[in-house]
Write a protein that holds these residues in place. Sequence first.
Motif, PDB file in Angstrom:
ATOM      1  N   TYR A   1     -30.195  39.726 -31.579  1.00  0.00           N
ATOM      2  CA  TYR A   1     -29.174  40.746 -31.830  1.00  0.00           C
ATOM      3  C   TYR A   1     -27.767  40.166 -31.686  1.00  0.00           C
ATOM      4  O   TYR A   1     -26.894  40.414 -32.534  1.00  0.00           O
ATOM      5  N   VAL A   2     -27.545  39.398 -30.623  1.00  0.00           N
ATOM      6  CA  VAL A   2     -26.229  38.787 -30.403  1.00  0.00           C
ATOM      7  C   VAL A   2     -25.889  37.842 -31.552  1.00  0.00           C
ATOM      8  O   VAL A   2     -24.759  37.848 -32.073  1.00  0.00           O
ATOM      9  N   GLU A   3     -26.873  37.029 -31.973  1.00  0.00           N
ATOM     10  CA  GLU A   3     -26.661  36.101 -33.085  1.00  0.00           C
ATOM     11  C   GLU A   3     -26.267  36.845 -34.350  1.00  0.00           C
ATOM     12  O   GLU A   3     -25.383  36.400 -35.096  1.00  0.00           O
ATOM     13  N   ALA A   4     -26.913  37.984 -34.604  1.00  0.00           N
ATOM     14  CA  ALA A   4     -26.675  38.719 -35.847  1.00  0.00           C
ATOM     15  C   ALA A   4     -25.430  39.602 -35.800  1.00  0.00           C
ATOM     16  O   ALA A   4     -24.687  39.695 -36.775  1.00  0.00           O
ATOM     17  N   LYS A   5     -25.182  40.227 -34.643  1.00  0.00           N
ATOM     18  CA  LYS A   5     -24.154  41.265 -34.574  1.00  0.00           C
ATOM     19  C   LYS A   5     -22.883  40.869 -33.828  1.00  0.00           C
ATOM     20  O   LYS A   5     -21.823  41.467 -34.059  1.00  0.00           O
ATOM     21  N   VAL A   6     -22.983  39.901 -32.920  1.00  0.00           N
ATOM     22  CA  VAL A   6     -21.825  39.589 -32.068  1.00  0.00           C
ATOM     23  C   VAL A   6     -21.195  38.258 -32.462  1.00  0.00           C
ATOM     24  O   VAL A   6     -20.102  38.211 -33.013  1.00  0.00           O
ATOM     25  N   PHE A   7     -21.870  37.162 -32.176  1.00  0.00           N
ATOM     26  CA  PHE A   7     -21.368  35.849 -32.602  1.00  0.00           C
ATOM     27  C   PHE A   7     -22.543  34.895 -32.788  1.00  0.00           C
ATOM     28  O   PHE A   7     -23.574  35.014 -32.131  1.00  0.00           O
ATOM     29  N   SER A   8     -22.353  33.943 -33.695  1.00  0.00           N
ATOM     30  CA  SER A   8     -23.425  33.000 -34.020  1.00  0.00           C
ATOM     31  C   SER A   8     -23.401  31.825 -33.046  1.00  0.00           C
ATOM     32  O   SER A   8     -22.388  31.149 -32.915  1.00  0.00           O
ATOM     33  N   PHE A   9     -24.524  31.620 -32.361  1.00  0.00           N
ATOM     34  CA  PHE A   9     -24.580  30.560 -31.358  1.00  0.00           C
ATOM     35  C   PHE A   9     -25.797  29.655 -31.500  1.00  0.00           C
ATOM     36  O   PHE A   9     -25.858  28.588 -30.875  1.00  0.00           O
ATOM     37  N   ILE A  10     -26.777  30.056 -32.323  1.00  0.00           N
ATOM     38  CA  ILE A  10     -28.041  29.319 -32.389  1.00  0.00           C
ATOM     39  C   ILE A  10     -27.835  27.885 -32.856  1.00  0.00           C
ATOM     40  O   ILE A  10     -28.454  26.951 -32.334  1.00  0.00           O
ATOM     41  N   THR A  11     -26.957  27.686 -33.825  1.00  0.00           N
ATOM     42  CA  THR A  11     -26.699  26.325 -34.318  1.00  0.00           C
ATOM     43  C   THR A  11     -26.227  25.422 -33.185  1.00  0.00           C
ATOM     44  O   THR A  11     -26.674  24.275 -33.060  1.00  0.00           O
ATOM     45  N   TYR A  12     -25.331  25.930 -32.346  1.00  0.00           N
ATOM     46  CA  TYR A  12     -24.823  25.144 -31.218  1.00  0.00           C
ATOM     47  C   TYR A  12     -25.915  24.904 -30.177  1.00  0.00           C
ATOM     48  O   TYR A  12     -25.997  23.834 -29.572  1.00  0.00           O
ATOM     49  N   LEU A  13     -26.756  25.918 -29.969  1.00  0.00           N
ATOM     50  CA  LEU A  13     -27.874  25.779 -29.022  1.00  0.00           C
ATOM     51  C   LEU A  13     -28.829  24.679 -29.478  1.00  0.00           C
ATOM     52  O   LEU A  13     -29.267  23.849 -28.677  1.00  0.00           O
ATOM     53  N   LEU A  14     -29.130  24.666 -30.767  1.00  0.00           N
ATOM     54  CA  LEU A  14     -30.045  23.661 -31.307  1.00  0.00           C
ATOM     55  C   LEU A  14     -29.440  22.262 -31.216  1.00  0.00           C
ATOM     56  O   LEU A  14     -30.126  21.299 -30.851  1.00  0.00           O
ATOM     57  N   LEU A  15     -28.156  22.149 -31.551  1.00  0.00           N
ATOM     58  CA  LEU A  15     -27.473  20.852 -31.470  1.00  0.00           C
ATOM     59  C   LEU A  15     -27.453  20.344 -30.033  1.00  0.00           C
ATOM     60  O   LEU A  15     -27.717  19.160 -29.772  1.00  0.00           O
ATOM     61  N   ALA A  16     -27.170  21.241 -29.099  1.00  0.00           N
ATOM     62  CA  ALA A  16     -27.146  20.853 -27.680  1.00  0.00           C
ATOM     63  C   ALA A  16     -28.526  20.403 -27.227  1.00  0.00           C
ATOM     64  O   ALA A  16     -28.653  19.448 -26.439  1.00  0.00           O
ATOM     65  N   SER A  17     -29.575  21.072 -27.725  1.00  0.00           N
ATOM     66  CA  SER A  17     -30.944  20.705 -27.359  1.00  0.00           C
ATOM     67  C   SER A  17     -31.287  19.298 -27.828  1.00  0.00           C
ATOM     68  O   SER A  17     -31.874  18.505 -27.093  1.00  0.00           O
ATOM     69  N   VAL A  18     -30.888  18.985 -29.061  1.00  0.00           N
ATOM     70  CA  VAL A  18     -31.155  17.647 -29.613  1.00  0.00           C
ATOM     71  C   VAL A  18     -30.415  16.582 -28.807  1.00  0.00           C
ATOM     72  O   VAL A  18     -30.984  15.540 -28.455  1.00  0.00           O
ATOM     73  N   LEU A  19     -29.131  16.829 -28.508  1.00  0.00           N
ATOM     74  CA  LEU A  19     -28.336  15.865 -27.746  1.00  0.00           C
ATOM     75  C   LEU A  19     -28.900  15.674 -26.339  1.00  0.00           C
ATOM     76  O   LEU A  19     -28.917  14.559 -25.807  1.00  0.00           O
ATOM     77  N   PHE A  20     -29.385  16.765 -25.736  1.00  0.00           N
ATOM     78  CA  PHE A  20     -29.965  16.698 -24.398  1.00  0.00           C
ATOM     79  C   PHE A  20     -31.231  15.841 -24.398  1.00  0.00           C
ATOM     80  O   PHE A  20     -31.422  14.979 -23.534  1.00  0.00           O
ATOM     81  N   ILE A  21     -32.096  16.061 -25.396  1.00  0.00           N
ATOM     82  CA  ILE A  21     -33.327  15.274 -25.499  1.00  0.00           C
ATOM     83  C   ILE A  21     -32.998  13.800 -25.741  1.00  0.00           C
ATOM     84  O   ILE A  21     -33.605  12.905 -25.139  1.00  0.00           O
TER      85      ILE A  21
END
Length: 546
Positions: A251-271
Motif C-alpha cells: 500500500y505504501v509503495e502504491a499510494k504513498v512513496f515508492s521505496f521497493i527499488t531502493y530496498l532491492l538495491l540495498a539488499s544487493v549491495l548488502f549481500i
Amino acid sequence: MNSEEIQSPAAKGHPKGLYVLFATEMWERFNYYGMRAVLILFMTKALMFDKVFASNLYGSYTSLVYLTPLIGGYIADRYWGNKRSIIVGGLVMALGEFVLFFCASNYNAGGLSTLLFFSGLGLMIAGNGFFKPNISSLVGQLYPKGDRRTDAAYTIFYMGINVGGAIGPIVCGFLGDTGNVFDFKWAFLAGGIAMLLGVIVQLIFQTKYVVTPEGKPLGLVPKDAPKAMSNPVLIILGLAAFATLMIGMLYVEAKVFSFITYLLLASVLFIAFIIFSDKTLNKIEKERVIVIFIVAFFVIFFWSAFEQAGASLTFFAEEQTQRDLGFVNIPASVFASLNSIFVVSFAPIFAWLWIKLGKKEPSSPTKMAIGLFLLALGYLWIAFGVKDVSASVKVSMMWLVGMYALHTCGELCLSPIGLSLVNKLAPLKFASLLMAVWFLANAVANKFVGILSALYPPGIAEVKKAADAGINLQPILTKQVTPTAEELTKLKDLKIPFEYQSILGFQINSLYEFFIMFVVMAGIASLILFAITKKLQKMMHQDVID
C-alpha cells in the motif's frame, strides 16, 4: 554407497513423493498464473485504476512475490521446516485468493474494495514467501547423493510448473475474463480452490511418500529449532504480522512513496559486502562470484521485458488483437498460457540440441546472450505487426503467438542455464546467498515491468471512453488540438491519460515505438553480453569446475 547402489533404483522409476510434489506445485502454479493473468484487467476494468497506476502496482506486487521467498526460506531452514512452511504458505495464498474473490464481488464498494484488494495481494505475497522456496528444495532430497534420476526429477517437476502455468490462465480466463466485470470473482475463486487442492494433496500424501531414500519423512522441524516457534498461537500471530507487513508495504509503495527499488538495491549491495568482505575466499572464488553478479545484472533486462506478459502485453491482447475465431472469442488473459505451453513443447528440443552440439555447445554466458537476442527478435516481430496500424485497428493474433514462441526460446536459453551457472560457480558457504542474488534480480526486473508497462500508449479503450464522454482523444494525443479546461477535467475524472509517456527523453507515440523500446533494450544487452563472453569464461575458471 557404491555406484551400483546409486544407479539400481532407476529400474524402479521415480519415488511417489516426486508426483506428490508435482501435483502440489501444479495446483499452486495454476493458482498464481491464473490469478496473474486477469489481475491487471481486473484493476483497470473493475476497480477503474488507470493503466499507469495499475502497471506500477502490478510491478510492485510481482517484485515482492520474488523477494519474500528469501524470508520464508530462512524461517523454514531454522524454525519451521519445509513441510509446515509449504502447508501454511499454501493456506495463506488460498486465503488471499478468497479475499480477492470478496473484493471482486464488491468491486464498486469504494474504500472496502480497496482494502480487500490490497489485503488479498498482501496475503498472496506472504504465502508465496513460505511456499515457493520450500517445495523446490524437497525434490532433490528424495534421492540419494549422486543418483542419476535427480536431473530427470527436476525436469518432471518443471513440467508440473508449466502444466499449472498453462491450465491456470485458460480456466481463469474463460471463467473471469468474459467482458462482464462481475465475473472476475470466479477467476479468483478458481485460483483459491486450486491452491486448497494443492494443500490437501500435500497434507494427505506428504508424510507417507515425501521421504528420504531410507523412508524417513522430509521437511520436518529442525532439531535445534526453539520449541516456542512451533506453538500454533505464535505461528498464527507471526503469519498475521508478516502478512500485515506485506499489505502495508504494498500500500505504501502504491499510494504513498515508492521505496521497493531502493530496498532491492540495498539488499544487493548488502549481500555483495558480506561476500566480498569474507577473507576466506580466494581469487578464483571471488572472480566466479563477480560473474554471478554480472549475469544477474543482464537477467534484469531479460525479465523486465519478458514479464510484460502479465502487464502491457495483456493490454495489447485485450485492445489490439483480433481474438474472435467465429465460434469462440478468446479472452485476452488466456494468451498468458502460451509461454507454458511452448515451454513444454520446446524444452525437449533444446535439451536435445545442447547434447547434439557436443563440444560445439555454446558457453553459459553465450547461451544467455542468445536468449536476450531471441527476446529482442520477439519484440521486433510484434513491432512489425503494429507498424503503421492505427489505434482503432486490431491485428492478427499470429503476431502475439509468434512473439511468445520466440520469447520462450529465449527463456530456455537463459533461465535454466542461469540457475545452473549460479549453482556451479557459487562457493559452497555462500550457495544460498548467491541464489538469493538470482531471485533479487528477478525482483528488480519485475519492478521494472510495472515501470515500463506504464509507458504503454493510450489505445482503443481510452479513445472509446473519451468518445463516450464527447471528447475526440486522438488529435489531443498527437497535439493537433489543445484540450479545453472542461475536457481536461473530464479526462482526469475518467482517468484517461491525454499525453504520451516518455523514457530517457524519448516520447512513446505509438505501439510500434513502445515495442521497439524493448528491441533496443534487449538487443543492446545481448550485444554487450556477447562482447564480454570470453572474459566471463576466463573468470569462471571452467577448467577448475570440471
